[in-house]
Design a protein around this motif. Structure first.
Motif, PDB file in Angstrom:
ATOM      1  N   SER A  81       3.246   4.175   3.045  1.00  0.00           N
ATOM      2  CA  SER A  81       3.130   4.850   4.352  1.00  0.00           C
ATOM      3  C   SER A  81       4.458   5.147   5.055  1.00  0.00           C
ATOM      4  CB  SER A  81       2.229   4.062   5.313  1.00  0.00           C
ATOM      5  OG  SER A  81       0.961   3.892   4.708  1.00  0.00           O
ATOM      6  N   HIS A 130       1.866  12.601  -5.568  1.00  0.00           N
ATOM      7  CA  HIS A 130       1.393  13.548  -4.562  1.00  0.00           C
ATOM      8  C   HIS A 130       2.516  13.760  -3.550  1.00  0.00           C
ATOM      9  CE1 HIS A 130       0.698   9.709  -2.680  1.00  0.00           C
ATOM     10  NE2 HIS A 130       0.135  10.204  -1.599  1.00  0.00           N
ATOM     11  N   ASP A 134       5.818   9.405   2.222  1.00  0.00           N
ATOM     12  CA  ASP A 134       6.345   8.157   1.643  1.00  0.00           C
ATOM     13  C   ASP A 134       6.605   8.279   0.143  1.00  0.00           C
ATOM     14  OD1 ASP A 134       3.501   8.374   1.715  1.00  0.00           O
ATOM     15  OD2 ASP A 134       3.275   6.278   1.142  1.00  0.00           O
ATOM     16  N   HIS A 135       6.322   9.471  -0.421  1.00  0.00           N
ATOM     17  CA  HIS A 135       6.558   9.682  -1.855  1.00  0.00           C
ATOM     18  C   HIS A 135       7.620  10.760  -2.116  1.00  0.00           C
ATOM     19  CE1 HIS A 135       3.067   7.126  -2.999  1.00  0.00           C
ATOM     20  NE2 HIS A 135       2.786   7.409  -1.739  1.00  0.00           N
ATOM     21  N   ASP A 185      -1.548   6.900  -4.675  1.00  0.00           N
ATOM     22  CA  ASP A 185      -2.374   6.175  -3.728  1.00  0.00           C
ATOM     23  C   ASP A 185      -3.834   6.429  -4.123  1.00  0.00           C
ATOM     24  OD1 ASP A 185       0.228   6.390  -2.823  1.00  0.00           O
ATOM     25  OD2 ASP A 185      -0.298   6.761  -0.765  1.00  0.00           O
ATOM     26  N   HIS A 218      -6.705   4.375   0.350  1.00  0.00           N
ATOM     27  CA  HIS A 218      -6.087   3.214  -0.315  1.00  0.00           C
ATOM     28  C   HIS A 218      -7.148   2.161  -0.632  1.00  0.00           C
ATOM     29  CE1 HIS A 218      -2.264   5.002   0.656  1.00  0.00           C
ATOM     30  NE2 HIS A 218      -2.695   5.181   1.898  1.00  0.00           N
ATOM     31  N   HIS A 236       2.404  -0.568  -3.238  1.00  0.00           N
ATOM     32  CA  HIS A 236       2.131   0.236  -2.043  1.00  0.00           C
ATOM     33  C   HIS A 236       1.600  -0.675  -0.921  1.00  0.00           C
ATOM     34  CE1 HIS A 236       0.670   3.773   0.305  1.00  0.00           C
ATOM     35  NE2 HIS A 236       1.491   4.479  -0.446  1.00  0.00           N
TER      36      HIS A 236
HETATM   37 ZN   LIG Z   1       1.653   6.539  -0.100  1.00  0.00          ZN
END
Ligand SMILES: [Zn+2]
Ligand SMILES: [Zn+2]
Length: 293
Positions: free
Chosen positions: A11, A67, A71-72, A171, A216, A238
């Motif tokens: 996140s 994705h 946060d990625h 996720d 999640h 994660h």
């Molecule tokens: Zn994430």
């Protein structure tokens, strides 16, 4: 195969005194294949430190995105190899909305949200939206995707090198309230007997029902998945930004109890920044040896 964790948080980055042990950087995992080629899973803020270590190498860099959520992708503008002249960087995604996803990675480099524009980077970036599996296959990287249950979509990946397997599933919501792309039963089949399963384990029962549908999984669901799929080692990943070091220590203790009660040989680990897992072939039995270094 050597798996190194550079960002394990979900996140948003969460540095501070309560997260020093497990780390506060967001998703980034580096896989060094046995012929020294690199595969990077996700470009969260953990990518920054990894970039410094790849500067001295000349080899092309392969980044596979699950994705396009912040946060990625947020480590990418701070990934120093993108400023190396002529450095070849391949960014892959297999999701159906891949084009949009890669735009989210490169759109942050627009001269306004970040001072450098993507088109001014001296490195050679190749964006591969479609057929990532076959392109990687030609480069002798064997990867198999599966659709995530996550708002906006995304892909899980299973990497196989000479029979050694690691699955990266984040996720992912195992029991979502919305129409799912992949059922629990399908996950069990896809992950059956993988050597290492890295899986999103962001929430506890206390987070529910408020966060049901946020994309999640519950820690307890992931433990059960590892047992049902008979994986070699489960790595919980994660982590919620509010999960403290003490709480993650408790998760580790509960994992060990749960797996012991099921009399399963599955190992359980809670991912932390700096963790390294080596996979090698047992010369006698041919099975995979999983070691935490
Ligand atoms: Zn994430
Ligand atoms: Zn996400």
């Amino acid at each position: 195969m050597l798996i190194s964790f550079y960002g394990v948080r979900g996140s948003i980055p969460s540095p501070g005194p309560s997260t020093m042990k497990y780390g506060g950087n967001t998703s980034c995992v580096h896989i060094q294949l046995d012929d020294h080629r690199d595969l990077i899973l996700d470009a969260g803020t953990g990518l920054r430190l990894l970039g410094k270590q790849l500067l001295k190498r000349q080899s092309s860099i392969n980044i596979v995105l699950s994705h396009g959520h912040w946060d990625h992708i947020q480590g990418y503008p701070f990934f120093e190899p993108i400023y190396q002249p002529e450095r070849e960087i391949n960014v892959f995604t297999s999701v159906t909305t891949g084009e949009q996803l890669l735009f989210s990675l490169f759109d942050q480099l627009d001269g306004k949200n970040f001072p450098v524009k993507a088109e001014d980077l001296p490195s050679h970036s190749n964006c591969i939206f479609k057929g990532a599996e076959s392109v990687l296959y030609e480069r002798n990287i064997h990867i198999q995707k599966k659709a995530l249950n996550h708002p906006g979509g995304g892909s899980a990946y299973k990497i196989n090198e000479d029979g050694m397997t690691v699955a990266y599933v984040t996720d992912n919501e195992l029991d979502p309230p919305y129409a799912m792309h992949t059922t629990y039963h399908e996950w069990v089949n896809y992950l059956h007997k993988v050597d290492v399963l890295i899986h999103d384990a962001q929430y506890t029962e206390d987070d529910m029902p408020h966060k049901h549908g946020w994309g999640h999984s519950l820690i307890s669901q992931v433990r059960q998945l590892a047992v049902d799929a008979e994986v070699g080692a489960l790595v919980m990943f994660h982590h919620d930004p509010d999960r403290t070091d003490g709480e993650l220590d408790e998760v580790q203790i509960e994992n060990a109890k749960h797996l012991k009660s099921h009399r399963t040989p599955t190992k359980s680990l809670v991912a932390y920044e700096g963790m390294q897992i080596r996979l090698s072939k047992n010369v006698l039995g041919g099975n995979t040896v999983v070691e935490v270094l």
